[in-house]
Enzyme design. Structure first.
Site, mmCIF file in Angstrom:
data_model
loop_
_atom_site.group_PDB
_atom_site.id
_atom_site.type_symbol
_atom_site.label_atom_id
_atom_site.label_comp_id
_atom_site.label_asym_id
_atom_site.label_seq_id
_atom_site.Cartn_x
_atom_site.Cartn_y
_atom_site.Cartn_z
ATOM 1 N N ASP A 1 -4.160 -12.689 3.537
ATOM 2 C CA ASP A 1 -5.369 -12.353 4.322
ATOM 3 C C ASP A 1 -6.719 -12.579 3.368
ATOM 4 O O ASP A 1 -7.924 -12.346 3.637
ATOM 5 C CB ASP A 1 -5.538 -10.700 4.522
ATOM 6 C CG ASP A 1 -4.700 -9.854 3.696
ATOM 7 O OD1 ASP A 1 -4.487 -10.447 2.401
ATOM 8 O OD2 ASP A 1 -4.603 -8.730 3.917
ATOM 9 N N HIS B 1 -6.243 -7.299 -0.358
ATOM 10 C CA HIS B 1 -6.496 -5.891 -0.806
ATOM 11 C C HIS B 1 -5.545 -5.432 -1.982
ATOM 12 O O HIS B 1 -4.657 -6.053 -2.342
ATOM 13 C CB HIS B 1 -5.924 -4.970 0.396
ATOM 14 C CG HIS B 1 -6.551 -5.412 1.646
ATOM 15 N ND1 HIS B 1 -6.142 -6.130 2.725
ATOM 16 C CD2 HIS B 1 -7.734 -4.831 2.168
ATOM 17 C CE1 HIS B 1 -6.858 -6.223 3.850
ATOM 18 N NE2 HIS B 1 -7.747 -5.317 3.665
ATOM 19 N N ASP C 1 -2.788 -10.579 -2.483
ATOM 20 C CA ASP C 1 -3.241 -10.110 -1.049
ATOM 21 C C ASP C 1 -4.802 -9.719 -1.278
ATOM 22 O O ASP C 1 -5.237 -9.576 -2.479
ATOM 23 C CB ASP C 1 -2.393 -8.896 -0.792
ATOM 24 C CG ASP C 1 -2.756 -8.459 0.628
ATOM 25 O OD1 ASP C 1 -2.003 -8.655 1.604
ATOM 26 O OD2 ASP C 1 -3.938 -7.748 0.751
ATOM 27 N N HIS D 1 0.908 -1.278 -0.075
ATOM 28 C CA HIS D 1 0.092 -0.124 -0.029
ATOM 29 C C HIS D 1 0.808 1.301 -0.032
ATOM 30 O O HIS D 1 0.379 2.374 -0.082
ATOM 31 C CB HIS D 1 -0.949 0.070 1.108
ATOM 32 C CG HIS D 1 -2.013 -1.088 1.073
ATOM 33 N ND1 HIS D 1 -2.634 -1.107 0.170
ATOM 34 C CD2 HIS D 1 -2.332 -2.118 2.023
ATOM 35 C CE1 HIS D 1 -3.500 -2.379 0.381
ATOM 36 N NE2 HIS D 1 -3.307 -2.700 1.709
#
Ligand SMILES: [Zn+2]
Length: 342
Positions: A282, A195, A193, A158
């Protein structure tokens, strides 16, 4: 498989976190390291300490202004009367076209996307060693190791060239890709991931030499909200070299693996010389974020499928939060990936 990790990476211990405006414990806890180390060891990895690679490989994907901020902001923050124990932004520019502020509070807002990445006195060193683990894994692959795993914590995907966010400070996957570029003309980054890898996308958005592909929970109702949509395809010379595959919430193994096949078509068409896997765990059905429903055997199949690309591969740890299966999921992925004696 060779794996890399340094003890310093565990010192960053963020406390602050806001979830829908409510204060919660920060999920990016040092204990993640213990679970991931156990998972890597169970998969047969030998974990080595990376060397100190200096600022060079980090500065290759981040701005000098941002790195100076990360290194010094905690010390400056402590001089503000009544300031919080960790650096947390409370004001952000609506657009970043205005002036660069001189104040610590202004710079925190400028360089930090959200409240999930508080900076303490340990953050800079932890983030640097995390990045150096990625550098070491990339160097191992350049030296002929078919695949290497970097236990990167804090995570990185990120983080943009000059913005921290979502538990991330230095973009380890981007650092690894840039190191690989020393030898590889084209590098693909595959981000699995939960996200969207918005920072990685941002860093390479205008470049045709690094293909960024991300599978993730549809950001229309999920972090990072503003990026990760299918129509974001790159810009300028990078147009067509960013590929997003947003998935419906709670998608399980079958949907994920089908999307992976689509991702592979794009990656094969790009014909890369090396691959970086931004490995978030995740997407797991039992992860506290609960966005997707990949199972532990599912991670094994994902690893196996990625290995079949047959590319020199750096596996970079991204997300994956505390749950009983966190280590098992890493073992499953690495074992699946290593099924062909890699
Ligand atoms: Zn994540």
């Amino acid at each position: 498989m060779k794996a890399f990790y340094a003890e310093e990476q565990k010192r960053h211990d963020p406390k602050a976190f806001l979830s829908s405006g409510a204060a919660k414990p920060n999920p990016e806890m040092p204990e993640r390291v213990e679970r991931l180390l156990a998972g890597a060891t169970s998969a047969g990895c030998t974990v080595e300490r990376p060397r100190n690679h200096g600022l060079g490989p980090v500065a290759a994907v981040h701005t000098p202004e941002y790195l100076d901020f990360l290194e010094h902001i905690f010390e400056r923050w402590q001089r503000i009367e009544g300031a919080s124990a960790e650096v947390i932004p409370n004001i952000h520019p609506i657009a970043r076209s205005g002036s660069y502020p001189a104040s610590a509070v202004g710079q925190a807002g400028y360089h930090m996307a959200d409240t999930a990445c508080p900076i303490s006195g340990e953050t800079w060193q932890s983030a640097l060693w995390s990045a150096w683990s990625a550098v070491e894994a990339a160097e191992a692959v350049i030296s002929g190791t078919p695949a290497a795993y970097a236990l990167c914590r804090p995570p990185g995907h990120h983080a943009f060239a000059d913005v921290a966010g979502g538990f991330c400070f230095i973009n380890n996957s981007a650092v690894a890709a840039q190191v690989l570029r020393k030898q590889a003309a084209r590098v693909a980054i595959l981000d699995v991931d939960l996200h969207h890898g918005n920072g990685t996308q941002g860093i390479f958005y205008a470049r045709p030499d690094v293909l960024t592909v991300s599978l993730h929970a549809d950001p229309v109702r999920f972090y990072p909200f503003f990026w990760g949509h299918a129509d974001e395809r790159g810009e300028g010379p990078g147009l067509g070299y960013n590929f997003n595959l947003p998935l419906p919430r709670k998608s399980a193994d079958a949907t994920f693996l089908e999307a992976l096949v689509v991702a592979f078509q794009r990656i094969r068409a790009f014909s890369p010389d090396a691959l970086v896997v931004a490995l978030g765990l995740d997407a797991f059905e039992g992860d506290p974020f609960g966005g997707l429903s990949v199972t532990t055997p599912g991670f094994s199949r994902i690893g196996e499928a990625i290995a079949k690309l047959g590319l020199p591969t750096v596996i970079v740890q991204e997300g994956g939060y505390l749950c009983d299966e966190l280590g098992d999921n890493l073992t499953a992925f690495l074992t699946g990936f290593g099924g062909k004696e890699r």
